[in-house]
Motif scaffolding. Structure first.
Motif: not given
Ligand code: IPD
Ligand code: CA
Ligand code: CA
Length: 268
Positions: A232-234, A240, A242, A246, A248
């Motif tokens: 899970t990143t940009n 990211l 929180r 962002n 995704i």
């Protein structure tokens, strides 16, 4: 966070999310009070607000020291993730809720000092609860979700993404994204970010891409996807934030590099 406290929080959160879902199902055919927020297609209903207020009253009663970030603004003013913070989207997919009366979810992510401990995403009309505790795996109702497949081929991948990626937009050349959807097996748009994260965790789509999501859209989904080995990143592979908006990219790590190739190629 010790396990006893986490289990206590989890038990309550699960009970409340199921109760809130039942309330929504019971009232699904009642007339709606629909208003708009940032633009004419950004909908909110009385049910979004009532559901958020329901969670806040329950949490404050049992866990008065916990902080709450809620999309509809009934929670606390939160600037850091210090302590225990509940991040709540009372109805994710409000457009689906209004137009389809299905395909929406309640999303709750619970963080302790910035670490995602509990993720719950409840597909209300399907009565399917996606749930995860950090390091204890993820489940759909009672069924364990398996680790994402390690033999996934890019050309056999199914992507979740909004059609706006294929229109002119400020993030990425649409021609590069058109090439991307032709290079994979297929693409889908479901209209609920939380459910799309849950589907990545379930392995029924292999990636979910979005240009702009708020903390409540992603708080629970990140925990679920990470529990089954997803990344899970940009959109550009960065961490990211929180507490902020962002872009995704949540995906099976087997196709992360190829996805980045198309995103970077079209990057504006
Ligand atoms: C929206 C949904 C939608 C996503 C939007 C979100 P809401 O949340 O998750 O799928 O594309 O960016 O804002 O407003 O229905 O809670
Ligand atoms: Ca949302
Ligand atoms: Ca919402």
């Amino acid at each position: 966070m010790d396990n006893i406290l986490r289990d206590k929080i989890y038990t309550h959160a699960k009970q409340w999310i199921l109760a809130a879902g039942e309330q929504i199902r019971n009232k699904i055919n009642e007339p709606r009070i629909i208003t708009t927020k940032s633009n004419p297609n950004d909908l909110v209903t009385e049910m979004d607000k009532q559901t958020e207020v329901f969670f806040i009253s329950k949490i404050k009663e049992v866990f008065p020291g916990h902080l709450i970030i809620g999309e509809e603004g009934f929670g606390d003013q939160v600037d850091t993730l210090d302590g225990i913070v509940w991040i709540i989207d009372p109805i994710d997919g409000t457009m689906n809720f209004v137009h389809q009366k299905k395909n929406f979810a309640i999303s709750i992510g619970i963080y302790h000092d910035g670490i995602g401990e509990i993720g719950l995403i409840y597909d209300v009309m399907a009565d399917e609860l996606y749930q995860a505790k950090r390091s204890e795996g993820a489940y759909k109702n009672k069924q364990p979700l398996v680790q994402l497949k390690s033999n996934l081929k890019f050309e056999e991948a199914l992507l979740g993404m909004n059609h706006y990626f294929l229109c002119e937009n400020s993030f990425v050349q649409e021609t590069s994204m058109q090439q991307l959807v032709r290079a994979v097996r297929g693409s889908r748009t479901y209209g609920s970010a939380a459910l799309e994260f849950a589907y990545v965790a379930e392995g029924i789509i292999d990636a979910y891409l979005s240009m702009r999501l708020a903390p409540w859209d992603i708080a629970a989904g990140i925990i679920l996807v990470n529990e089954v080995g997803g990344v899970t990143t940009n959109l550009y592979g960065e961490d990211l934030n929180r507490l902020k908006i962002n872009s995704i990219l949540a995906c099976n790590p087997m196709i992360q590099e190829q996805l980045h190739h198309f995103i970077e190629k079209g990057r504006k």
